[in-house]
Design a protein around this motif. Structure first.
Motif, short mmCIF file in Angstrom:
data_model
loop_
_atom_site.label_atom_id
_atom_site.label_comp_id
_atom_site.label_asym_id
_atom_site.label_seq_id
_atom_site.Cartn_x
_atom_site.Cartn_y
_atom_site.Cartn_z
N MET A 115 121.39 127.04 44.73
CA MET A 115 121.74 126.03 43.81
C MET A 115 120.48 125.92 42.64
O MET A 115 120.36 126.24 41.55
N GLU A 116 119.07 125.51 43.84
CA GLU A 116 118.26 125.22 43.32
C GLU A 116 117.43 125.97 42.84
O GLU A 116 116.96 125.88 41.82
N GLU A 117 117.13 127.34 43.45
CA GLU A 117 116.05 128.94 42.57
C GLU A 117 117.03 128.66 41.14
O GLU A 117 116.09 128.67 40.41
N LYS A 118 118.46 128.99 40.91
CA LYS A 118 119.31 129.14 39.46
C LYS A 118 118.44 128.12 38.53
O LYS A 118 118.23 128.70 37.79
N LYS A 119 118.64 126.97 38.90
CA LYS A 119 118.08 126.17 37.80
C LYS A 119 116.53 125.86 37.91
O LYS A 119 116.41 126.55 36.10
N ASN A 130 115.10 129.05 37.78
CA ASN A 130 115.16 130.20 36.17
C ASN A 130 115.45 129.87 35.53
O ASN A 130 115.15 130.22 34.49
N SER A 131 116.81 128.81 35.69
CA SER A 131 116.91 128.64 34.27
C SER A 131 115.67 127.95 33.51
O SER A 131 115.86 128.50 32.18
N PHE A 132 115.73 126.78 33.77
CA PHE A 132 114.23 126.29 32.97
C PHE A 132 113.03 126.99 32.60
O PHE A 132 112.84 127.10 32.00
N LEU A 133 112.69 128.17 33.36
CA LEU A 133 111.60 129.41 33.01
C LEU A 133 112.32 129.54 32.44
O LEU A 133 111.54 130.32 31.08
N GLU A 134 113.40 130.49 32.15
CA GLU A 134 114.27 131.20 30.63
C GLU A 134 114.02 130.69 29.92
O GLU A 134 113.52 131.30 28.59
N ARG A 135 114.20 129.33 29.12
CA ARG A 135 113.76 128.43 28.21
C ARG A 135 112.92 128.19 27.67
O ARG A 135 112.61 128.48 26.91
N LEU A 136 111.61 128.37 28.80
CA LEU A 136 110.17 128.26 28.77
C LEU A 136 110.02 128.94 27.97
O LEU A 136 108.97 129.62 26.74
N LYS A 137 109.90 130.71 28.65
CA LYS A 137 109.85 131.55 27.57
C LYS A 137 110.33 131.56 27.01
O LYS A 137 109.65 132.36 26.11
N GLN A 138 111.50 131.97 26.49
CA GLN A 138 112.21 131.78 25.53
C GLN A 138 111.58 131.25 23.60
O GLN A 138 111.54 131.48 22.30
N LYS A 139 111.26 129.36 24.59
CA LYS A 139 110.57 128.48 23.21
C LYS A 139 109.05 129.57 22.95
O LYS A 139 108.79 129.19 21.69
#
Length: 80
Positions: free
Chosen positions: A1-5, A7-16
């Motif tokens: 579950m920690e790895e999913k959080k 990844n989603s944080f990194l995906e949001r940073l990449k999108q920004k």
């Protein structure tokens, strides 16, 4: 579950990062040029600026300005 959080944080940073724009807008691409003028009297170079009326070296007058009545500012009449 920690790895999913993470990844989603990194995906949001990449999108920004992909959606951001340049501060101040896009750069104006124009050819390089030198905005200078030589004094016809002594040959000294000077920056071509609005408002520069005399050569700093020899005193040659580039612009002779005569003030006239404007819309809001009038010439002073000292004969009163």
């Amino acid at each position: 579950m920690e790895e999913k959080k993470v990844n989603s944080f990194l995906e949001r940073l990449k999108q920004k990062a992909q959606n951001q724009t340049n501060y101040g807008g896009e750069a104006d691409m124009s050819e390089a040029r030198m905005n200078a003028k030589d004094c016809p009297s002594c040959g000294a170079g000077r920056a071509k600026q609005d408002g520069v009326t005399h050569c700093a070296y020899c005193g040659f007058e580039f612009l002779s300005i005569k003030l006239t009545d404007g819309v809001y500012i009038k010439k002073e009449d000292n004969s009163i």
